[in-house]
Design an enzyme around this catalytic site. Sequence first.
Site, PDB file in Angstrom:
ATOM      1  N   HIS A   1      -3.672   1.754   8.371  1.00 17.78           N
ATOM      2  CA  HIS A   1      -2.310   2.289   8.224  1.00 17.78           C
ATOM      3  C   HIS A   1      -2.292   3.430   7.206  1.00 17.78           C
ATOM      4  O   HIS A   1      -1.691   4.479   7.441  1.00 17.78           O
ATOM      5  CB  HIS A   1      -1.377   1.149   7.793  1.00 17.78           C
TER       6      HIS A   1
ATOM      7  N   LEU B  75       6.753   1.649   4.240  1.00 15.37           N
ATOM      8  CA  LEU B  75       7.751   2.035   3.237  1.00 15.37           C
ATOM      9  C   LEU B  75       8.477   3.320   3.633  1.00 15.37           C
ATOM     10  O   LEU B  75       9.581   3.579   3.165  1.00 15.37           O
ATOM     11  CB  LEU B  75       7.084   2.221   1.869  1.00 15.37           C
TER      12      LEU B  75
ATOM     13  N   GLY C 190       0.843  -1.189   0.000  1.00 17.91           N
ATOM     14  CA  GLY C 190       0.000   0.000   0.000  1.00 17.91           C
ATOM     15  C   GLY C 190       0.879   1.240   0.000  1.00 17.91           C
ATOM     16  O   GLY C 190       2.046   1.191   0.399  1.00 17.91           O
TER      17      GLY C 190
END
Length: 176
Positions: A131, A90, A45
Amino acid sequence: MSHVIRVFGDPVLRQRAAEVDDIDGTLARLADDMLVTMYEAPGLGLAAPQVGVQKRLFVYDLQDDTGAHVIVNPTIVEARGEWLHEEGCLSVPGLAFEIVRPKEVHVTGWDIDGKELSIDGDEMLARLLQHEIDHLDGILLLERLDPDQRKQALRELRNRDPELGGRGPTASANRL
Ligand code: ZN
């Protein structure tokens, strides 16, 4: 075209992103670029602030049979239960944490064609939705840690060689 993923320390990750007013071709191109960036990373994502864009949208692909998704102006309307699961980001490369979050969420929003969406997420999908919506509110997963986890994480981030980035031992954890 892929974008550079912003990482911990970049102020863009700490700001609340603005509602999208128009779902148009420009937004669709941004979503396409975000998907390219997400697949390259690779991650499951990616939210717009992670590529420096202060707009409320995110993309995801849980590598199931439903493919790639874009959600614009998402809202969590209901959250239930508790689920402990390992979570990575990330924008915090190389680290992953056991975090408790609601196990199920119901999210509404719009897709990139402007159609209304209503999504019931359980476990990994629920985790991802929460998230990414946190990213739109300027919240990083570090703020979901307990004080001990957080202290240790900040120490590791301070001591790390930025060149090593996502190549740490936990780089393969679920990166959102
Ligand atoms: Zn993230």
